[in-house]
Scaffold this motif. Sequence first.
Motif, PDB file in Angstrom:
ATOM      1  N   GLY A 124      31.272  44.876  39.459  1.00  0.00           N
ATOM      2  CA  GLY A 124      31.334  44.632  40.896  1.00  0.00           C
ATOM      3  C   GLY A 124      30.022  44.094  41.433  1.00  0.00           C
ATOM      4  N   SER A 125      28.907  44.601  40.914  1.00  0.00           N
ATOM      5  CA  SER A 125      27.600  44.121  41.371  1.00  0.00           C
ATOM      6  C   SER A 125      27.372  42.669  40.970  1.00  0.00           C
ATOM      7  CB  SER A 125      26.488  45.017  40.800  1.00  0.00           C
ATOM      8  OG  SER A 125      26.356  44.862  39.405  1.00  0.00           O
ATOM      9  N   HIS A 126      27.947  42.247  39.845  1.00  0.00           N
ATOM     10  CA  HIS A 126      27.811  40.844  39.438  1.00  0.00           C
ATOM     11  C   HIS A 126      28.664  39.936  40.328  1.00  0.00           C
ATOM     12  CE1 HIS A 126      25.533  42.331  36.212  1.00  0.00           C
ATOM     13  NE2 HIS A 126      26.520  42.676  35.421  1.00  0.00           N
ATOM     14  N   ILE A 127      29.827  40.426  40.719  1.00  0.00           N
ATOM     15  CA  ILE A 127      30.692  39.613  41.584  1.00  0.00           C
ATOM     16  C   ILE A 127      30.037  39.400  42.945  1.00  0.00           C
ATOM     17  CG2 ILE A 127      32.922  39.524  42.773  1.00  0.00           C
ATOM     18  CD1 ILE A 127      34.142  41.051  40.401  1.00  0.00           C
ATOM     19  N   VAL A 128      29.503  40.465  43.556  1.00  0.00           N
ATOM     20  CA  VAL A 128      28.884  40.296  44.874  1.00  0.00           C
ATOM     21  C   VAL A 128      27.573  39.522  44.769  1.00  0.00           C
ATOM     22  CG1 VAL A 128      29.932  42.398  45.788  1.00  0.00           C
ATOM     23  CG2 VAL A 128      27.621  42.496  44.847  1.00  0.00           C
ATOM     24  N   SER A 129      26.974  39.470  43.580  1.00  0.00           N
ATOM     25  CA  SER A 129      25.767  38.671  43.373  1.00  0.00           C
ATOM     26  C   SER A 129      26.092  37.214  43.113  1.00  0.00           C
ATOM     27  CB  SER A 129      24.966  39.211  42.186  1.00  0.00           C
ATOM     28  OG  SER A 129      24.525  40.519  42.421  1.00  0.00           O
ATOM     29  N   MET A 130      27.381  36.886  43.148  1.00  0.00           N
ATOM     30  CA  MET A 130      27.859  35.520  42.894  1.00  0.00           C
ATOM     31  C   MET A 130      27.564  35.079  41.459  1.00  0.00           C
ATOM     32  SD  MET A 130      26.717  33.907  46.585  1.00  0.00           S
ATOM     33  CE  MET A 130      25.092  34.656  46.508  1.00  0.00           C
ATOM     34  N   GLN A 131      27.517  36.024  40.555  1.00  0.00           N
ATOM     35  CA  GLN A 131      27.383  35.750  39.121  1.00  0.00           C
ATOM     36  C   GLN A 131      28.784  35.816  38.517  1.00  0.00           C
ATOM     37  OE1 GLN A 131      24.253  38.923  38.629  1.00  0.00           O
ATOM     38  NE2 GLN A 131      23.309  37.376  37.320  1.00  0.00           N
ATOM     39  N   TYR A 132      29.581  34.851  38.850  1.00  0.00           N
ATOM     40  CA  TYR A 132      30.984  34.907  38.469  1.00  0.00           C
ATOM     41  C   TYR A 132      31.167  34.721  36.960  1.00  0.00           C
ATOM     42  CZ  TYR A 132      31.382  34.330  43.519  1.00  0.00           C
ATOM     43  OH  TYR A 132      31.256  34.487  44.878  1.00  0.00           O
ATOM     44  N   GLY A 133      30.347  33.887  36.355  1.00  0.00           N
ATOM     45  CA  GLY A 133      30.446  33.708  34.914  1.00  0.00           C
ATOM     46  C   GLY A 133      30.060  34.965  34.157  1.00  0.00           C
ATOM     47  N   LEU A 134      29.046  35.660  34.644  1.00  0.00           N
ATOM     48  CA  LEU A 134      28.646  36.910  34.009  1.00  0.00           C
ATOM     49  C   LEU A 134      29.721  37.971  34.175  1.00  0.00           C
ATOM     50  CD1 LEU A 134      26.458  38.508  32.516  1.00  0.00           C
ATOM     51  CD2 LEU A 134      25.456  39.077  34.735  1.00  0.00           C
ATOM     52  N   ALA A 135      30.310  38.039  35.354  1.00  0.00           N
ATOM     53  CA  ALA A 135      31.398  38.993  35.576  1.00  0.00           C
ATOM     54  C   ALA A 135      32.567  38.707  34.630  1.00  0.00           C
ATOM     55  CB  ALA A 135      31.858  38.929  37.027  1.00  0.00           C
ATOM     56  N   ALA A 136      32.901  37.434  34.461  1.00  0.00           N
ATOM     57  CA  ALA A 136      33.986  37.064  33.548  1.00  0.00           C
ATOM     58  C   ALA A 136      33.635  37.455  32.109  1.00  0.00           C
ATOM     59  CB  ALA A 136      34.261  35.562  33.636  1.00  0.00           C
ATOM     60  N   ILE A 162      21.984  28.224  40.390  1.00  0.00           N
ATOM     61  CA  ILE A 162      22.501  28.138  41.753  1.00  0.00           C
ATOM     62  C   ILE A 162      23.718  29.043  41.868  1.00  0.00           C
ATOM     63  CG2 ILE A 162      23.494  26.641  43.518  1.00  0.00           C
ATOM     64  CD1 ILE A 162      21.935  24.330  42.330  1.00  0.00           C
ATOM     65  N   ARG A 163      23.654  29.967  42.801  1.00  0.00           N
ATOM     66  CA  ARG A 163      24.784  30.866  43.042  1.00  0.00           C
ATOM     67  C   ARG A 163      25.366  30.571  44.421  1.00  0.00           C
ATOM     68  NH1 ARG A 163      22.538  36.797  41.229  1.00  0.00           N
ATOM     69  NH2 ARG A 163      21.153  36.133  39.520  1.00  0.00           N
ATOM     70  N   ARG A 164      26.662  30.289  44.443  1.00  0.00           N
ATOM     71  CA  ARG A 164      27.354  29.988  45.694  1.00  0.00           C
ATOM     72  C   ARG A 164      28.570  30.899  45.835  1.00  0.00           C
ATOM     73  NH1 ARG A 164      26.107  24.443  44.194  1.00  0.00           N
ATOM     74  NH2 ARG A 164      24.657  23.541  45.714  1.00  0.00           N
ATOM     75  N   ARG A 165      28.754  31.395  47.036  1.00  0.00           N
ATOM     76  CA  ARG A 165      29.889  32.283  47.288  1.00  0.00           C
ATOM     77  C   ARG A 165      31.206  31.517  47.156  1.00  0.00           C
ATOM     78  NH1 ARG A 165      32.952  34.151  51.774  1.00  0.00           N
ATOM     79  NH2 ARG A 165      31.918  32.583  53.074  1.00  0.00           N
ATOM     80  N   ASP A 166      32.130  32.100  46.403  1.00  0.00           N
ATOM     81  CA  ASP A 166      33.454  31.510  46.193  1.00  0.00           C
ATOM     82  C   ASP A 166      34.466  32.642  46.351  1.00  0.00           C
ATOM     83  OD1 ASP A 166      35.890  30.599  45.080  1.00  0.00           O
ATOM     84  OD2 ASP A 166      34.846  29.146  43.822  1.00  0.00           O
ATOM     85  N   LYS A 167      35.056  32.709  47.531  1.00  0.00           N
ATOM     86  CA  LYS A 167      35.943  33.831  47.848  1.00  0.00           C
ATOM     87  C   LYS A 167      37.122  33.929  46.889  1.00  0.00           C
ATOM     88  CE  LYS A 167      38.700  35.754  51.644  1.00  0.00           C
ATOM     89  NZ  LYS A 167      39.064  35.624  53.092  1.00  0.00           N
ATOM     90  N   ALA A 168      37.741  32.818  46.579  1.00  0.00           N
ATOM     91  CA  ALA A 168      38.919  32.845  45.708  1.00  0.00           C
ATOM     92  C   ALA A 168      38.554  33.369  44.315  1.00  0.00           C
ATOM     93  CB  ALA A 168      39.520  31.448  45.603  1.00  0.00           C
ATOM     94  N   THR A 169      37.440  32.904  43.787  1.00  0.00           N
ATOM     95  CA  THR A 169      37.008  33.370  42.468  1.00  0.00           C
ATOM     96  C   THR A 169      36.678  34.855  42.499  1.00  0.00           C
ATOM     97  OG1 THR A 169      36.138  31.193  41.895  1.00  0.00           O
ATOM     98  CG2 THR A 169      35.294  33.075  40.647  1.00  0.00           C
ATOM     99  N   ALA A 170      35.989  35.292  43.547  1.00  0.00           N
ATOM    100  CA  ALA A 170      35.624  36.699  43.667  1.00  0.00           C
ATOM    101  C   ALA A 170      36.862  37.581  43.735  1.00  0.00           C
ATOM    102  CB  ALA A 170      34.744  36.913  44.899  1.00  0.00           C
ATOM    103  N   VAL A 171      37.883  37.145  44.484  1.00  0.00           N
ATOM    104  CA  VAL A 171      39.127  37.927  44.602  1.00  0.00           C
ATOM    105  C   VAL A 171      39.827  38.005  43.245  1.00  0.00           C
ATOM    106  CG1 VAL A 171      41.438  37.946  45.612  1.00  0.00           C
ATOM    107  CG2 VAL A 171      39.437  37.504  47.057  1.00  0.00           C
ATOM    108  N   ARG A 172      39.881  36.870  42.547  1.00  0.00           N
ATOM    109  CA  ARG A 172      40.548  36.858  41.232  1.00  0.00           C
ATOM    110  C   ARG A 172      39.851  37.798  40.253  1.00  0.00           C
ATOM    111  NH1 ARG A 172      39.178  34.045  36.852  1.00  0.00           N
ATOM    112  NH2 ARG A 172      37.887  32.555  38.047  1.00  0.00           N
ATOM    113  N   LEU A 173      38.535  37.721  40.205  1.00  0.00           N
ATOM    114  CA  LEU A 173      37.786  38.580  39.294  1.00  0.00           C
ATOM    115  C   LEU A 173      37.890  40.041  39.713  1.00  0.00           C
ATOM    116  CD1 LEU A 173      34.577  36.386  38.862  1.00  0.00           C
ATOM    117  CD2 LEU A 173      36.392  36.722  37.174  1.00  0.00           C
TER     118      LEU A 173
END
Length: 631
Positions: A448-460, A578-589
Amino acid sequence: MVTGSSTAVAATGSSVEVGAEPIADGRLLAQRTLFTGPHRRVAEGMYVAAFPGTARATRERIRLLSGTTVSTNTYFGRFAASFWQRYTEVDTVRLEFDHECTPDAELRVAVNASDSSGRPRPVDVYDLSGTGHAAIDIPLPRFVDGGGVWFDLNVFAGEASVSDVRWTVAAPERFRPSSVVICTHNRPEDCLSTITALASDPVAMSCVDVVYVVDQGSDRVADKDRFELVQGLLGDKLRYLTQPNLGGAGGFNRGIYELTAGGRCETNIVVMDDDILCEPETVLRMSAFANKTVQPLLVGAQMLLLSETYRVHMTAEWEALDQLRAGRPTAYAYQGRNMLTHQQDARSVAGWNGWWSCLLPAEAVTAESLSIPLFFQWDDIEFGIRARLHGFPTVTLPNAGVWHADFHLKDYDDWSRYFSWRNALIVAAIHTPFDGAHFAKVVATEIGSHIVSMQYGLAATFLLAVRDFLAGPAVLHDGGQSKLAQLKELRSHYADTVVRSAAEVGKEGDPNTQISKKGHEPREDRETQVLLKRVAKQYLGKVSSAPVAIAADDARWWHVSLFDNAVVTDSSQTGVRIRRRDKATAVRLGRELAELCWRLRKDAPRMSQEWSDALPQLTSRENWKRLFDGD
């Protein structure tokens, strides 16, 4: 022989031959005092500290001019008296050296000791003149809780030199040599440097039976020009093997497999990374200590930082399975300590030791079989835990270390996190009660901390690790080889995994970008509450849209999650992400995370049983042979 009184040490006219056997005249060479490191980049104060006056040193000799004071109260200069008293029956260590003084010179040798708090106490003082060989017996009482022994040199007139300094103890009834196993993958030059450093030291090599080099790469060690030099130095002690890439676990276990053929092992086994800056003396110290302990135990070398050669990574550590963390300092142990200004006086106890350099006793290897084919990370930890639970504890030996690439300069957002996280879950499932509710919370917090940090690849990457853990032991069937390609493909879909040039990003970015410094860390009892608030703000878009740059040390989840767009420095300091907020990706993860946490809570008892039941087969020689053969 001089014992116990402050009198002149008689010159015997003899010296210890460089390259002698580890046992001579009924004495075992426990360690040498060396005056310089194996490479010029090593901080001089790790070996000897020189005060007023002039001292000129080589590895095995130091020359002092009038008025010079030199101390060996240093990282490599001290004798770890506390550990020798606690784990062996040695009650006396003998300090031997050659000395040469000009006719007008007076050389004073002061032997000192410390207690667990670091308070120094004098042991004895000796005045020497002329030329000869000195031998001083030093009792080892009063060191159970800590303390070391060292000597200081003073020259009051003329010039003097001290050389071939050796610390010896009574020889064991049977001396067991060590075999060294080094595994490598496409780092042939690093590997050759490590082997050459070891092979070029005849004293260290006197306790080594064979050296296995297990090459798992396509850029072969044997194809390099320097390999011929290594062959010449090692002769019939060299065993060079090639095999498919099975990670560090596969490389080390291939050497162990060969050395335990027939169910027996005639030597202790020193496993060693290929990319270290090797101090050959460390192999000698681990081997000598292992030959004198009252019970077989794992003897680990400490990891010193390659970028700051005077700093130690961790003096002793214990696994933190409840948090799925590799280690934390044990009582009286330290992390990141400057060894030029501090010493290791209070004795600490280790739970395991990294295989950057670690001695495995023959008894533990034959009793515990091999390690789990985890490919990368945690295989050494699991073996250490398993050995400890069956009566083979680990001692991380102070004043024995090798330099290794700094962990803090390796960014956390990396493909290797998959192996770290998956393997941590496996080890926890085997060696803890594995409470599903607890570990689901740990997983939810981390990812969860990786998702809110916009580290979507790390969360995956982490989510794949949890999913594969839940798939059971079959995921280790190929030893981890297929995961490398899968991880590369998975992470390629996330722009935040790419390290970019800071200059180029700055050229493309908003000229008004400012550096944002992190605030206070949330209290431990409020971390979950803060994380949930950050999740809500990210989901609703109630975060700052101002472009910011965030330093690596400030890139904590509670800070980065306050922004919509952030340029974050990579821990390696080679570029930025570069970390950018992506709501759809965050919801999916987030949905996948919720599903996996539910499964983890529900299936924890079954997973614990499955992984525990599979352990004997996974660590068996038959399973490893199948992997070595490429099946």
